[in-house]
Write an enzyme that holds these catalytic residues in place. Structure first.
Site, PDB file in Angstrom:
ATOM      1  CD  GLU A 161      -1.736  -2.349   1.607  1.00  0.00           C
ATOM      2  OE1 GLU A 161      -0.536  -2.640   1.754  1.00  0.00           O
ATOM      3  OE2 GLU A 161      -2.674  -3.143   1.825  1.00  0.00           O
ATOM      4  CG  HIS A 205     -11.221  -5.787   9.394  1.00  0.00           C
ATOM      5  ND1 HIS A 205      -9.933  -5.402   9.214  1.00  0.00           N
ATOM      6  CD2 HIS A 205     -11.340  -7.005   8.799  1.00  0.00           C
ATOM      7  CE1 HIS A 205      -9.271  -6.349   8.573  1.00  0.00           C
ATOM      8  NE2 HIS A 205     -10.097  -7.332   8.295  1.00  0.00           N
TER       9      HIS A 205
END
Lengths: 323, 360
Positions: free
Chosen positions: B68, B137
């Site tokens: 990323e 999450h």
């Protein structure tokens, strides 16, 4: 050397001399505080930048590090604007808002330098991706020469970029200027294994290694690498090139007394100064002419910087967001 | 700016709106491309990249290695070189890996190089929630990026805004963080078929009211609208504002509302400390230093509990504000000393929460 004419050698000498003299002028004026920002000088490493840029086209781009003076000038960056930038003036290449660590000259293919080690490598890889996409059928793509030091190779994002560039076979050369130092920390404390070309081969890259410090060895590698990397069928190229930083990490003095310095190593590199070598291959007349022309260029740049105004107060707020 | 038309528009899901927007923008401008982990697999990022690979091919819709940080730099470089990348993160939690590039390069390049470089980049992120997705999450990190000059941040709460704002973000020449929410993905709104552009930097009054200004962010707009219905049943009138744009803030819109009501409740889908609520409330108070009608503005804020998000359902439910708790806080601001048993008030079910069992 057999392949290089006197004219070319004269040109190489002038380019290398220009960088050396610019850096020396910066040293001369630094204690007068006209340059109010840190400077990371390229003295000792000039010939690497000159050789790296020799076979690039104007529209190819070089990305570099905060130690960007040599690469900026070698690629053809505007000297006047560089000096004005160091002086913090409005006519600087970044309007005085970047300084020595953020030089930029996109017209001449010098990408903006960054002070965070490793950050330009992924960004330059994005450029290489765009170059590949933008090349029309049958046309040679523009090339991205991504330059960085040995320290940068340790950053995760650099390895990420190299892997990505390899998967997509981007028109890119990853060029590691290995001066064996990250500030004051020697490479032995940082690299588990010293064969970085082997590491890069494992990503699928074509690799070259130049340990001699000889400008002609670098030139021979670059001549081949540029052709190879531009071919869309080929993976990118990785080059490791040994070099040596004469001055301290940041600033204008030498720090040869410090424990991390090995005088023997230092002296051997200084003996092998490529600027001296190039001069020895030329007529005295040509050497003197180069000196004279370079002195004029540097004088003119300093004058340009002195005469340029400081940015207006409102410039604090300009360009935070693009329109 | 387009407005919705029930005669000609159709109901479209939030996720489909995003996919449709991307397809239309990619059609319009060959420089637009979508990339990020798994954007081209069969799940198509919960439907939000549906059809893009098929229509535009692998050069314009492609997955990346799990890198990323590096890929954010690649997005930035491609943007600087004239392309218009949309970098997709299926979870906003992963954006922490991108912070070096976003904060040190994307946010600063235009300024540091005095306008020579621009970074027309969109970062799509999805905030997760519920069914025990847990602490890593479920994060909404918008306030971290609201803090940094040079970045824009938007959080559309409905399918109409999602499509129009994504077009705006793609056409904007700045790095834009486009914060979506997983539980909004199946919600529907009337969405024009044609391509249209909403204005970045503008919020919207969802429902007018007189007694209190309730500003919601992202999924909390839905919860704030539920709260309004609760409050209506006890004769309290809330003006519900969807903030939408977080950087830049639509301060004028909120200021005007607070000048009417004198009371401000900001409900964030995020933590309170240094959060969007802090910024909004402070800015409003700065704008109205003498209060409203001679009285200081009554302010309160709600958001995630000051904890990481737990996975067990009973605690997860306590972690988030909901229509009832929002109504309760607002009611107490309007009726100090009063108490209400909200269970006795009829309520609208939070279907998008009750029914959600994934896919994640």
């Amino acid at each position: 050397m057999k392949n290089y004419s006197a004219d070319v050698i004269k040109k190489l000498h002038k380019s290398t001399l220009l960088i050396r003299k610019v850096e020396e002028r910066i040293i001369d004026v630094y204690n007068t505080d006209v340059i109010k920002s840190p400077v990371h000088l390229s003295i000792g490493q000039e010939s690497v930048a000159v050789a790296a840029c020799e076979f690039l086209n104007k529209e190819d781009i070089i990305s570099n590090t905060y130690r960007c003076h040599a690469t900026y000038l070698a690629k053809g960056g505007d000297l006047n604007e560089m000096m004005a930038e160091l002086y913090g003036k409005a006519d600087g290449c970044a309007g005085g808002k970047g300084g020595s660590m953020h030089l930029i000259d996109m017209e001449n293919g010098v990408f903006g330098a960054s002070a965070i080690v490793g950050t330009t490598i992924p960004v330059s890889t994005g450029y290489a991706l765009a170059f590949k996409r933008q090349a029309h059928k049958g046309q040679q793509p523009r090339l991205m020469l991504t330059m960085f030091g040995d320290g940068a190779t340790e950053e995760g994002c650099v390895n990420e970029s190299i892997n990505f560039s390899s998967i997509h076979k981007l028109p890119q050369i990853f060029f590691c200027e290995n001066n064996h130092l990250a500030i004051h920390t020697p490479i032995e404390k940082r690299w588990a294994t010293d064969d970085i070309c082997k590491r890069m081969e494992s990503y699928g890259l074509k690799t070259y290694r130049v340990t001699s410090g000889d400008i002609f060895d670098i030139l021979e590698v670059m001549k081949e690498a540029v052709v190879f990397a531009r071919d869309p069928k080929n993976p990118p190229v990785f080059i490791e090139c040994f070099t040596y930083r004469w001055k301290e990490h940041v600033g204008i003095t030498e720090d040869l007394n410090e424990e991390y310095r090995d005088l023997k190593v230092h002296n051997s590199w200084k003996e092998n100064d490529q600027l001296k070598k190039l001069a020895s291959m030329l007529d005295e007349k040509d050497v003197n002419q180069n000196h004279q022309e370079v002195d004029e260029l540097v004088d003119r740049a300093v004058e340009y910087a002195i005469n340029s105004p400081f940015p207006k107060d409102e410039e604090l707020y300009s360009y935070v967001y693009a329109k | 700016m387009f407005t919705q038309n029930k005669e000609t528009d159709r109901l479209l899901k939030y996720s489909s709106s995003i996919a449709e927007c991307c397809a239309q923008e990619m059609e319009r401008d060959e420089n637009v491309f979508v990339f990020g982990l798994d954007v081209d697999d069969h799940k198509e990022i919960q439907g939000s990249t549906r059809g893009l690979l098929k229509k535009f091919g692998k050069d314009r819709c492609f997955t990346t290695p799990l890198s990323e940080d590096g890929m954010t730099g690649v997005a930035i470089g491609a943007a600087m070189a004239g392309m218009r990348p949309i970098h997709v993160h299926i979870r906003m939690d992963f954006i922490t890996l991108c912070v070096n590039q976003l904060v040190n390069i994307a946010a600063k390049a235009h300024y540091m190089y005095n306008g020579v470089l621009t970074v027309p980049l969109v970062i799509r992120t999805i905030v997760g929630r519920s069914w025990g997705q847990g602490a890593q999450h479920s994060q909404a990190l918008h306030s971290m990026f609201m803090h940094v000059p040079g970045i824009k941040v938007v959080a559309p709460s409905n399918a109409y805004d999602a499509k129009g704002l994504l077009s705006a973000a793609i056409r904007d020449n700045n790095p834009v963080i486009f914060m979506e929410h997983r539980l909004l993905y199946n919600t529907e709104a009337y969405v024009p078929v044609e391509n249209y552009v909403c204005e970045l930097g503008k919020g919207r009054i969802m429902f007018e009211g007189n007694d209190i200004t309730v500003v919601g962010i992202s999924h909390m707009v839905l919860e704030s609208m539920r709260a309004k219905k609760y409050l209506e049943q006890v004769d309290n009138s809330a003006e519900v504002i969807d903030h939408i744009s977080l950087r830049p803030l639509d301060l004028e819109l909120i200021k005007k509302s607070v000048e009417k009501t004198g009371k401000l409740l900001v409900v964030d889908n995020g933590w309170l400390a240094c959060g969007a609520t802090s910024e909004i409330i402070t800015r409003v108070i700065e704008e109205l230093p003498n209060g409203v009608n001679g009285k200081p503005i009554l302010v309160k804020r709600m958001g995630f509990a000051d904890t990481p998000c737990p996975t067990t359902r009973c605690l997860e439910d306590l972690f988030y504000p909901n229509g009832k708790t929002i109504a309760d806080v607002a009611y107490k601001m309007l009726n100090p000393g009063d108490k209400i048993n909200w269970d006795s008030i009829s309520k609208e079910s939070a279907l998008e929460i009750d029914e959600f069992k994934g896919p994640f």
